[in-house]
Design a protein around this motif. Structure first.
Motif, PDB file in Angstrom:
ATOM      1  N   PHE A 142       0.839  -1.202   0.000  1.00 46.45           N
ATOM      2  CA  PHE A 142       0.000   0.000   0.000  1.00 46.45           C
ATOM      3  C   PHE A 142       0.875   1.253   0.000  1.00 46.45           C
ATOM      4  N   TYR A 143       1.846   1.333   0.893  1.00 48.05           N
ATOM      5  CA  TYR A 143       2.703   2.528   0.986  1.00 48.05           C
ATOM      6  C   TYR A 143       3.576   2.697  -0.255  1.00 48.05           C
ATOM      7  N   ARG A 144       4.025   1.603  -0.834  1.00 44.46           N
ATOM      8  CA  ARG A 144       4.824   1.691  -2.062  1.00 44.46           C
ATOM      9  C   ARG A 144       4.015   2.306  -3.207  1.00 44.46           C
ATOM     10  N   ARG A 145       2.722   2.019  -3.243  1.00 44.20           N
ATOM     11  CA  ARG A 145       1.869   2.610  -4.290  1.00 44.20           C
ATOM     12  C   ARG A 145       1.845   4.135  -4.194  1.00 44.20           C
ATOM     13  N   TYR A 146       2.136   4.672  -3.045  1.00 47.08           N
ATOM     14  CA  TYR A 146       2.176   6.123  -2.843  1.00 47.08           C
ATOM     15  C   TYR A 146       3.593   6.686  -2.908  1.00 47.08           C
ATOM     16  N   GLY A 147       4.529   5.879  -3.377  1.00 42.07           N
ATOM     17  CA  GLY A 147       5.886   6.364  -3.583  1.00 42.07           C
ATOM     18  C   GLY A 147       6.820   6.211  -2.403  1.00 42.07           C
ATOM     19  N   PHE A 148       6.394   5.541  -1.351  1.00 42.05           N
ATOM     20  CA  PHE A 148       7.263   5.303  -0.195  1.00 42.05           C
ATOM     21  C   PHE A 148       8.143   4.088  -0.477  1.00 42.05           C
ATOM     22  N   ALA A 149       9.363   4.141   0.047  1.00 40.90           N
ATOM     23  CA  ALA A 149      10.306   3.036  -0.135  1.00 40.90           C
ATOM     24  C   ALA A 149      11.074   2.819   1.167  1.00 40.90           C
ATOM     25  N   PRO A 150      11.481   1.571   1.425  1.00 43.54           N
ATOM     26  CA  PRO A 150      12.234   1.294   2.654  1.00 43.54           C
ATOM     27  C   PRO A 150      13.622   1.921   2.609  1.00 43.54           C
ATOM     28  N   VAL A 151      14.013   2.531   3.745  1.00 44.54           N
ATOM     29  CA  VAL A 151      15.326   3.170   3.842  1.00 44.54           C
ATOM     30  C   VAL A 151      16.067   2.796   5.120  1.00 44.54           C
ATOM     31  N   GLY A 152      15.459   1.949   5.934  1.00 47.02           N
ATOM     32  CA  GLY A 152      16.100   1.551   7.182  1.00 47.02           C
ATOM     33  C   GLY A 152      15.172   0.694   8.006  1.00 47.02           C
ATOM     34  N   GLU A 153      15.625   0.380   9.208  1.00 44.99           N
ATOM     35  CA  GLU A 153      14.798  -0.392  10.131  1.00 44.99           C
ATOM     36  C   GLU A 153      15.208  -0.074  11.558  1.00 44.99           C
ATOM     37  N   TYR A 154      14.342  -0.450  12.487  1.00 43.62           N
ATOM     38  CA  TYR A 154      14.614  -0.229  13.904  1.00 43.62           C
ATOM     39  C   TYR A 154      13.765  -1.192  14.727  1.00 43.62           C
ATOM     40  N   GLY A 155      13.996  -1.200  16.025  1.00 43.05           N
ATOM     41  CA  GLY A 155      13.211  -2.017  16.933  1.00 43.05           C
ATOM     42  C   GLY A 155      12.049  -1.219  17.500  1.00 43.05           C
ATOM     43  N   PHE A 156      10.833  -1.731  17.347  1.00 40.29           N
ATOM     44  CA  PHE A 156       9.616  -1.086  17.833  1.00 40.29           C
ATOM     45  C   PHE A 156       9.142  -1.868  19.046  1.00 40.29           C
ATOM     46  N   ALA A 157       9.132  -1.214  20.214  1.00 37.58           N
ATOM     47  CA  ALA A 157       8.796  -1.897  21.464  1.00 37.58           C
ATOM     48  C   ALA A 157       7.294  -1.937  21.705  1.00 37.58           C
ATOM     49  N   GLY A 159       5.606  -3.279  24.849  1.00 37.70           N
ATOM     50  CA  GLY A 159       5.969  -3.830  26.144  1.00 37.70           C
ATOM     51  C   GLY A 159       7.421  -4.266  26.083  1.00 37.70           C
ATOM     52  N   ALA A 160       7.692  -5.495  26.523  1.00 39.14           N
ATOM     53  CA  ALA A 160       9.062  -6.023  26.489  1.00 39.14           C
ATOM     54  C   ALA A 160       9.409  -6.667  25.152  1.00 39.14           C
ATOM     55  N   THR A 161       8.430  -6.815  24.279  1.00 41.37           N
ATOM     56  CA  THR A 161       8.659  -7.393  22.959  1.00 41.37           C
ATOM     57  C   THR A 161       9.144  -6.294  22.016  1.00 41.37           C
ATOM     58  N   VAL A 162      10.166  -6.602  21.235  1.00 38.90           N
ATOM     59  CA  VAL A 162      10.691  -5.637  20.271  1.00 38.90           C
ATOM     60  C   VAL A 162      10.542  -6.225  18.873  1.00 38.90           C
ATOM     61  N   ASP A 163       9.752  -5.526  18.057  1.00 41.27           N
ATOM     62  CA  ASP A 163       9.503  -5.958  16.679  1.00 41.27           C
ATOM     63  C   ASP A 163      10.494  -5.313  15.724  1.00 41.27           C
ATOM     64  N   ARG A 164      10.738  -5.997  14.628  1.00 45.58           N
ATOM     65  CA  ARG A 164      11.524  -5.426  13.531  1.00 45.58           C
ATOM     66  C   ARG A 164      10.573  -4.564  12.695  1.00 45.58           C
ATOM     67  N   GLU A 165      10.883  -3.283  12.624  1.00 50.14           N
ATOM     68  CA  GLU A 165      10.039  -2.308  11.932  1.00 50.14           C
ATOM     69  C   GLU A 165      10.858  -1.686  10.802  1.00 50.14           C
ATOM     70  N   PHE A 166      10.257  -1.545   9.632  1.00 45.67           N
ATOM     71  CA  PHE A 166      10.924  -0.884   8.522  1.00 45.67           C
ATOM     72  C   PHE A 166      10.594   0.604   8.544  1.00 45.67           C
ATOM     73  N   ILE A 167      11.572   1.397   8.182  1.00 44.07           N
ATOM     74  CA  ILE A 167      11.371   2.839   8.003  1.00 44.07           C
ATOM     75  C   ILE A 167      11.217   3.092   6.521  1.00 44.07           C
ATOM     76  N   PHE A 168      10.103   3.703   6.141  1.00 44.21           N
ATOM     77  CA  PHE A 168       9.810   4.061   4.750  1.00 44.21           C
ATOM     78  C   PHE A 168       9.883   5.573   4.621  1.00 44.21           C
ATOM     79  N   ARG A 169      10.287   6.009   3.424  1.00 38.23           N
ATOM     80  CA  ARG A 169      10.404   7.441   3.139  1.00 38.23           C
ATOM     81  C   ARG A 169       9.899   7.708   1.723  1.00 38.23           C
ATOM     82  N   ARG A 170       9.296   8.865   1.580  1.00 35.46           N
ATOM     83  CA  ARG A 170       8.938   9.366   0.253  1.00 35.46           C
ATOM     84  C   ARG A 170       9.551  10.751   0.124  1.00 35.46           C
ATOM     85  N   LEU A 171      10.351  10.925  -0.908  1.00 39.92           N
ATOM     86  CA  LEU A 171      11.000  12.223  -1.120  1.00 39.92           C
ATOM     87  C   LEU A 171      10.002  13.233  -1.635  1.00 39.92           C
ATOM     88  N   GLY A 172      10.120  14.449  -1.137  1.00 38.05           N
ATOM     89  CA  GLY A 172       9.189  15.523  -1.495  1.00 38.05           C
ATOM     90  C   GLY A 172       9.458  16.135  -2.837  1.00 38.05           C
TER      91      GLY A 172
END
Length: 172
Positions: A142-157, A159-172
């Motif tokens: 869905f986000y790619r259809r709007y021009g967003f693309a993955p540029v990184g990742e981080y841990g999203f907490a 509670g005590a569980t940390v998920d792998r989260e992708f960071i997407f960006r769309r250039l202006g």
């Protein structure tokens, strides 16, 4: 014909935002977490203190989607706080975008997302950011259809569980 309204949320919507936010997050991701981790996350991320602060912040905006008088979706946008080295002061982020399962598949998500993007770019084109769970492939498409693309990742907490989260960006 169903009546759909997408509107900016206000202080009088705190309870609706709390209830809907907790319900849609749990419906979407609740099965992934131990009960205590989920409860801890929901009490903070969808607590009245957090939502009241977001509503009071002129750099943030919250929306509600109402279908036939029932709240079925919400979104939050504001200053970007994703941990990426190219995030600059003034960068903007789509922080939340949720629809209840019963409201998905009919174009409401796109309408809500476009409303949020219009608000984020109200002063002209901007670099826009968002985070998305690494295993949420539908949202990534869905986000790619709007021009967003993955540029990184981080841990999203959650509670005590940390998920792998992708960071997407769309250039202006």
């Amino acid at each position: 014909m169903q009546d759909v309204i997408i509107r900016r949320a206000g202080a009088g919507d705190i309870q609706t935002l709390t209830t809907l936010g907790r319900a849609t997050f749990t419906e979407t991701f609740g099965h992934l977490y131990p009960a205590q981790d989920l409860a801890t996350f929901l009490s903070t991320a969808y607590g009245t203190d957090y939502l009241s602060a977001a509503l009071a912040d002129p750099d943030c905006a919250l929306w509600l989607v109402e279908k036939d008088g029932q709240a079925v979706g919400h979104a939050l946008a504001g200053p970007c706080d994703l941990p990426h080295p190219e995030v600059t002061e003034g960068a903007r982020e789509v922080k939340r975008l949720y629809l209840s399962r019963t409201a998905q598949g009919g174009g409401l998500g796109a309408r809500l997302f476009e409303t949020v993007l219009d608000w984020l770019e109200r002063d002209g084109p901007q670099d826009l950011w968002l985070g998305v769970w690494s295993d949420n492939h539908g949202a990534q498409r869905f986000y790619r259809r709007y021009g967003f693309a993955p540029v990184g990742e981080y841990g999203f907490a959650v509670g005590a569980t940390v998920d792998r989260e992708f960071i997407f960006r769309r250039l202006g």
